[in-house]
Scaffold this motif. Sequence first.
Motif, mmCIF file in Angstrom:
data_model
loop_
_atom_site.group_PDB
_atom_site.id
_atom_site.type_symbol
_atom_site.label_atom_id
_atom_site.label_comp_id
_atom_site.label_asym_id
_atom_site.label_seq_id
_atom_site.Cartn_x
_atom_site.Cartn_y
_atom_site.Cartn_z
ATOM 1 N N ASP A 8 0.626 -1.353 0.305
ATOM 2 C CA ASP A 8 0.360 -0.780 -0.054
ATOM 3 C C ASP A 8 0.832 1.137 0.188
ATOM 4 O O ASP A 8 2.121 0.858 0.343
ATOM 5 C CB ASP A 8 -0.861 0.365 1.180
ATOM 6 N N MET A 9 0.676 2.428 -0.331
ATOM 7 C CA MET A 9 1.243 3.687 -0.451
ATOM 8 C C MET A 9 0.455 4.411 0.756
ATOM 9 O O MET A 9 1.509 4.695 1.267
ATOM 10 C CB MET A 9 1.047 4.556 -1.697
ATOM 11 N N ASP A 10 -0.549 5.187 0.238
ATOM 12 C CA ASP A 10 0.080 6.024 1.394
ATOM 13 C C ASP A 10 -0.637 5.830 2.464
ATOM 14 O O ASP A 10 -1.386 4.773 3.154
ATOM 15 C CB ASP A 10 -1.471 7.112 0.945
ATOM 16 N N GLY A 11 0.436 6.198 4.105
ATOM 17 C CA GLY A 11 0.429 5.566 5.157
ATOM 18 C C GLY A 11 1.728 4.578 5.041
ATOM 19 O O GLY A 11 1.674 4.316 6.452
ATOM 20 N N VAL A 12 2.367 3.775 3.859
ATOM 21 C CA VAL A 12 2.641 3.149 4.433
ATOM 22 C C VAL A 12 4.354 3.101 3.392
ATOM 23 O O VAL A 12 5.117 3.762 4.476
ATOM 24 C CB VAL A 12 2.886 1.790 3.526
ATOM 25 N N ILE A 13 4.408 3.865 2.647
ATOM 26 C CA ILE A 13 5.230 4.821 2.303
ATOM 27 C C ILE A 13 5.585 6.158 1.896
ATOM 28 O O ILE A 13 6.666 6.653 2.430
ATOM 29 C CB ILE A 13 5.571 4.261 0.907
ATOM 30 N N TYR A 14 4.867 7.060 1.435
ATOM 31 C CA TYR A 14 4.217 7.968 3.148
ATOM 32 C C TYR A 14 3.239 9.113 2.873
ATOM 33 O O TYR A 14 2.254 7.837 2.988
ATOM 34 C CB TYR A 14 4.205 9.152 0.927
ATOM 35 N N ARG A 15 2.991 9.697 3.674
ATOM 36 C CA ARG A 15 1.998 10.786 4.025
ATOM 37 C C ARG A 15 1.475 11.750 4.020
ATOM 38 O O ARG A 15 2.650 13.080 4.266
ATOM 39 C CB ARG A 15 1.730 10.581 5.390
ATOM 40 N N GLY A 16 0.569 11.625 2.494
ATOM 41 C CA GLY A 16 0.895 13.470 1.763
ATOM 42 C C GLY A 16 1.668 13.570 0.914
ATOM 43 O O GLY A 16 1.933 12.309 0.099
ATOM 44 N N SER A 17 2.484 14.277 1.355
ATOM 45 C CA SER A 17 3.403 15.076 0.330
ATOM 46 C C SER A 17 4.597 14.541 1.126
ATOM 47 O O SER A 17 6.393 14.776 0.727
ATOM 48 C CB SER A 17 3.356 16.287 0.053
ATOM 49 N N GLU A 18 5.081 13.745 2.289
ATOM 50 C CA GLU A 18 6.028 13.452 3.641
ATOM 51 C C GLU A 18 6.023 11.974 2.869
ATOM 52 O O GLU A 18 5.434 10.891 3.618
ATOM 53 C CB GLU A 18 6.228 13.864 4.754
ATOM 54 N N LEU A 19 7.089 11.970 2.573
ATOM 55 C CA LEU A 19 8.040 10.430 2.856
ATOM 56 C C LEU A 19 7.954 9.738 4.201
ATOM 57 O O LEU A 19 8.271 9.993 5.165
ATOM 58 C CB LEU A 19 9.094 9.958 2.522
ATOM 59 N N PRO A 147 -14.739 4.717 1.732
ATOM 60 C CA PRO A 147 -15.554 5.721 2.171
ATOM 61 C C PRO A 147 -15.263 7.188 2.163
ATOM 62 O O PRO A 147 -16.342 8.392 1.600
ATOM 63 C CB PRO A 147 -16.246 5.458 3.589
ATOM 64 N N ASN A 148 -14.042 7.595 2.110
ATOM 65 C CA ASN A 148 -13.348 8.577 2.263
ATOM 66 C C ASN A 148 -12.007 8.602 1.554
ATOM 67 O O ASN A 148 -11.687 7.202 1.491
ATOM 68 C CB ASN A 148 -13.513 9.498 4.182
ATOM 69 N N CYS A 149 -11.289 9.396 1.532
ATOM 70 C CA CYS A 149 -10.149 10.076 0.957
ATOM 71 C C CYS A 149 -8.982 10.552 2.108
ATOM 72 O O CYS A 149 -9.486 12.023 2.097
ATOM 73 C CB CYS A 149 -9.787 10.203 -0.188
ATOM 74 N N PRO A 150 -7.710 10.234 2.757
ATOM 75 C CA PRO A 150 -7.215 11.312 3.446
ATOM 76 C C PRO A 150 -6.878 12.432 2.678
ATOM 77 O O PRO A 150 -5.757 12.367 1.343
ATOM 78 C CB PRO A 150 -6.356 10.297 4.131
ATOM 79 N N THR A 151 -6.333 13.804 2.897
ATOM 80 C CA THR A 151 -5.661 14.814 2.590
ATOM 81 C C THR A 151 -5.297 15.327 3.911
ATOM 82 O O THR A 151 -5.505 14.857 4.764
ATOM 83 C CB THR A 151 -6.950 16.047 1.929
ATOM 84 N N GLU A 152 -4.340 16.363 3.410
ATOM 85 C CA GLU A 152 -3.861 17.433 4.053
ATOM 86 C C GLU A 152 -4.175 18.469 5.111
ATOM 87 O O GLU A 152 -4.107 18.514 5.945
ATOM 88 C CB GLU A 152 -2.124 17.825 3.024
ATOM 89 N N ASP A 153 -5.853 18.192 4.294
ATOM 90 C CA ASP A 153 -6.562 19.129 5.120
ATOM 91 C C ASP A 153 -7.798 18.416 5.951
ATOM 92 O O ASP A 153 -8.401 19.505 6.429
ATOM 93 C CB ASP A 153 -7.619 20.205 4.149
ATOM 94 N N GLY A 154 -7.461 16.766 6.145
ATOM 95 C CA GLY A 154 -8.362 16.292 6.297
ATOM 96 C C GLY A 154 -9.203 15.285 5.564
ATOM 97 O O GLY A 154 -8.405 14.962 4.758
ATOM 98 N N GLY A 203 0.264 -3.481 5.021
ATOM 99 C CA GLY A 203 -0.720 -1.662 4.485
ATOM 100 C C GLY A 203 -0.678 -0.893 6.175
ATOM 101 O O GLY A 203 -0.455 -1.963 6.962
ATOM 102 N N ASP A 204 -1.483 -0.009 5.883
ATOM 103 C CA ASP A 204 -1.949 0.466 7.643
ATOM 104 C C ASP A 204 -3.490 -0.093 7.805
ATOM 105 O O ASP A 204 -3.743 0.983 8.480
ATOM 106 C CB ASP A 204 -1.836 2.142 7.291
ATOM 107 N N THR A 205 -4.260 0.519 6.774
ATOM 108 C CA THR A 205 -5.638 -0.907 6.776
ATOM 109 C C THR A 205 -6.404 -1.927 7.239
ATOM 110 O O THR A 205 -5.740 -2.911 6.504
ATOM 111 C CB THR A 205 -6.415 1.026 5.839
ATOM 112 N N MET A 206 -7.505 -1.680 8.332
ATOM 113 C CA MET A 206 -7.660 -3.255 8.440
ATOM 114 C C MET A 206 -8.368 -3.725 6.936
ATOM 115 O O MET A 206 -8.428 -4.657 6.660
ATOM 116 C CB MET A 206 -8.285 -3.349 9.897
#
Length: 282
Positions: A8-19, A147-154, A203-206
């Motif tokens: 998985d990528m977001d939450g595993v390799i990076y968060r938002g724009s940060e590795l 149900p939702n997508c994480p963004t830098e603003d929430g 991954g980071d999501t159950m």
Amino acid sequence: MKYGYLLDMDGVIYRGSELIPGAKEFIKRLRETDTRFLFLTNNSQRTRRDVAMKLCRMGIEATDRDIFTCSMATARFVAQQKPGGSAYVIGEGGLFNALHLNGYSVVEDNPDYVIVGEGRTMTFEMIEKAVRLVANGARLIATNLDPNCPTEDGIRPGCGAIAAMIESATGKKAFSVGKPSPVMMRAARKQLGLTSEETIMVGDTMETDILGGVGLGYRTVLVMSGGTSREDLDDFAYSPDLVLDSVADILDHPMFKEPSTGKDRKYKQRVPAYTMAQAMVR
């Protein structure tokens, strides 16, 4: 046994724009040891080329051959079900591109499918049209049911939330192709040429990554670098094989240091840094 990884990528390799610390070194070690891997994403907005470029700009060597998206899985699925078909699409470039590459036409009337992805270009008029088309017989597909997508603003509404409006209005349930669907998870494994026993889902999501891996008999690693906490694990009837702080801890863990039997298939994943000229588009 030599393992391969679905990441998985977001939450595993990076968060938002940060590795995430250690992610770059983890990928480098996978390449140095010729370990098979794919990055998996339930984001249907970007093409695989766009995703690879994002990784490169963050410092991780990647080409589009390293990427497997829910848009790709969806396009391949409908092309197998009804070759040369048509679809009314709520989504963005990644989904349109994947459908076109798999011989599908995007139409406004009388489609074989209504296909829903995520994005920010949706209008209520598009939802109204999708409802009418599904009510008139078009089959409803969702690239994923997040149900939702994480963004830098929430968080913002995800594909699952958009599909739920159409489901509620029509009484028809969407068929989902993205994680945790075995359609995407099995296709990614087969693309790497792995058996189920050789595959590790990280991954980071159950509800998506770990559930999908457990359902197909893969080994599963839950990392705490994303949106799940250790306290959350008590809420689920299934469990990952391993819980770690981040991908930086994976390769040094005893679970992944089993000696080779000498029968491992040779596979060269090492590729040059991403260039537009070398990229494959499908």
